[in-house]
Design a protein around this motif. Sequence first.
Motif, PDB file in Angstrom:
ATOM      1  N   ARG A 130      -6.191 -87.102  17.810  1.00 52.29           N
ATOM      2  CA  ARG A 130      -5.440 -88.165  17.115  1.00 52.29           C
ATOM      3  C   ARG A 130      -6.279 -89.441  17.004  1.00 52.29           C
ATOM      4  NH1 ARG A 130       0.320 -87.344  17.029  1.00 52.29           N
ATOM      5  NH2 ARG A 130       0.584 -89.614  16.981  1.00 52.29           N
ATOM      6  N   LEU A 131      -7.119 -89.693  18.009  1.00 53.01           N
ATOM      7  CA  LEU A 131      -7.959 -90.883  17.983  1.00 53.01           C
ATOM      8  C   LEU A 131      -8.831 -90.913  16.740  1.00 53.01           C
ATOM      9  CD1 LEU A 131      -9.107 -93.436  19.314  1.00 53.01           C
ATOM     10  CD2 LEU A 131     -10.631 -91.959  20.637  1.00 53.01           C
ATOM     11  N   ASN A 142       5.528 -93.648  22.737  1.00 50.95           N
ATOM     12  CA  ASN A 142       6.092 -95.001  22.731  1.00 50.95           C
ATOM     13  C   ASN A 142       6.272 -95.566  24.128  1.00 50.95           C
ATOM     14  OD1 ASN A 142       7.323 -97.294  21.312  1.00 50.95           O
ATOM     15  ND2 ASN A 142       9.242 -96.580  22.189  1.00 50.95           N
ATOM     16  N   LEU A 184      -4.700-100.134  20.382  1.00 52.48           N
ATOM     17  CA  LEU A 184      -4.060 -99.224  19.435  1.00 52.48           C
ATOM     18  C   LEU A 184      -2.555 -99.310  19.640  1.00 52.48           C
ATOM     19  CD1 LEU A 184      -6.270 -96.002  19.383  1.00 52.48           C
ATOM     20  CD2 LEU A 184      -5.525 -97.309  17.382  1.00 52.48           C
ATOM     21  N   GLU A 243       2.375 -94.801  19.890  1.00 48.29           N
ATOM     22  CA  GLU A 243       2.557 -93.588  19.097  1.00 48.29           C
ATOM     23  C   GLU A 243       1.364 -93.262  18.194  1.00 48.29           C
ATOM     24  OE1 GLU A 243       6.536 -92.480  17.817  1.00 48.29           O
ATOM     25  OE2 GLU A 243       7.244 -94.409  18.548  1.00 48.29           O
ATOM     26  N   THR A 244       0.209 -93.801  18.534  1.00 47.89           N
ATOM     27  CA  THR A 244      -1.025 -93.370  17.857  1.00 47.89           C
ATOM     28  C   THR A 244      -1.697 -92.306  18.724  1.00 47.89           C
ATOM     29  OG1 THR A 244      -2.110 -95.325  18.840  1.00 47.89           O
ATOM     30  CG2 THR A 244      -1.432 -95.467  16.527  1.00 47.89           C
ATOM     31  N   ILE A 245      -2.168 -92.693  19.909  1.00 47.20           N
ATOM     32  CA  ILE A 245      -2.760 -91.708  20.816  1.00 47.20           C
ATOM     33  C   ILE A 245      -1.915 -91.508  22.076  1.00 47.20           C
ATOM     34  CG2 ILE A 245      -5.092 -92.139  19.991  1.00 47.20           C
ATOM     35  CD1 ILE A 245      -5.613 -93.781  22.498  1.00 47.20           C
ATOM     36  N   TYR A 288      -6.840 -92.258  13.895  1.00 44.41           N
ATOM     37  CA  TYR A 288      -6.346 -93.635  13.976  1.00 44.41           C
ATOM     38  C   TYR A 288      -7.430 -94.669  14.278  1.00 44.41           C
ATOM     39  CZ  TYR A 288      -1.596 -91.791  13.899  1.00 44.41           C
ATOM     40  OH  TYR A 288      -0.429 -91.175  13.531  1.00 44.41           O
ATOM     41  N   GLU A 312      -7.152 -98.049  12.758  1.00 45.92           N
ATOM     42  CA  GLU A 312      -6.019 -98.884  13.150  1.00 45.92           C
ATOM     43  C   GLU A 312      -6.288 -99.666  14.440  1.00 45.92           C
ATOM     44  OE1 GLU A 312      -2.126 -97.279  12.963  1.00 45.92           O
ATOM     45  OE2 GLU A 312      -2.581 -95.986  11.250  1.00 45.92           O
TER      46      GLU A 312
END
Length: 346
Positions: free
Chosen positions: A304-305, A333, A325, A328-330, A308, A311
């Motif tokens: 996922r990194l 929540n 970051l 909910e990116t890497i 993103y 971002e």
Amino acid sequence: MKKSILAAMAAFFLFAMPVAAHPPIQVYVDGQTVSFDQAPVIIDDRTLVPMRAIFKALGSQVTWSEPNQTITSTKGGDTVVLKIGDTGLYKNGQLVYTMAVPAQIINERTLVPIRAIAEAFDADVAWDPIGYVITILSSGSEVEGGYHTDVKADDGTTVLSFKMDLQDSNGSNGTKIKDSLEMEVKSLAKDFINDFENQAKKEYESAKVQGLPFTPYYFVGSYELTRDDSKYVSYYGTSTQYTGGSETIRGCTSHTYSASTGKELTIFDIIDDSEKELHNFFVSSFTALMEERPKSFYSNGKDRLEVYLDEVGFYVIGDGLGFYLPPETIAPNETGIVSFTVKYVV
């Protein structure tokens, strides 16, 4: 002169790896710093603070019953009661909050969970996990910097609230920078209201018909200065929003300006590295965090990194840079904002 961030890699591993220690916790109520005679503590991810200082800052009266180990606080027509070691918080005789961590006595001081207390008096609470800053906006408070607006149902009940505080810069371009940020905040408010006004009103009317409690939707946050000198004016903003259900959503953003011109800067205005070099640095740095705390991240966090990387946000501090970051990116929540700082002079 700009510098290469790669030169700070060693500093990252020395200063940015997660450790048990953290910066001193700072608490602001309606823009004013709250001073404590016992430092706030974090227990099981909950922040506890000395009771008298926080109740005073919230404008309430507090009494302590030694025989019953009970705290009673009143403000206006409301009375809040909690007991040492008891997870129940009572408002006007009704159980309104079950605390994950109860009030307790530490170093002969009575400490209470700050979020539960603030929300019991209808205040909004925002947490900055980078600077360890808690921002509280009390019910009925005026936001001197930033923007505040409410949406009401036909009977006058507030069903949605937006509050975003904004700390002022003291620099010569402070007004120009503030105007730019206030435009952004008003745009956020407009979008939030457009997206959720009708939903909040419908949920409120449904709850009223069924005789059920209703929690107003809210967006609360603040822009805090991380650096304000003759070279840079840098802001880091955090927010929390609730739009029904059982979860809140946390967000973050940042802006860095040239103090001499008021122009907003990109990271490449500050450092000499290429985009590829910077991306490699992010991969190495965030991967180090994931390997240190694997349970806090998604199992496919490294994949996922790569998605993103664009971002990753930044802000400037007195002796370096911070990178982050959003949730909910890497990481999920509940982990919150994933961040680290690199110490070097910029």
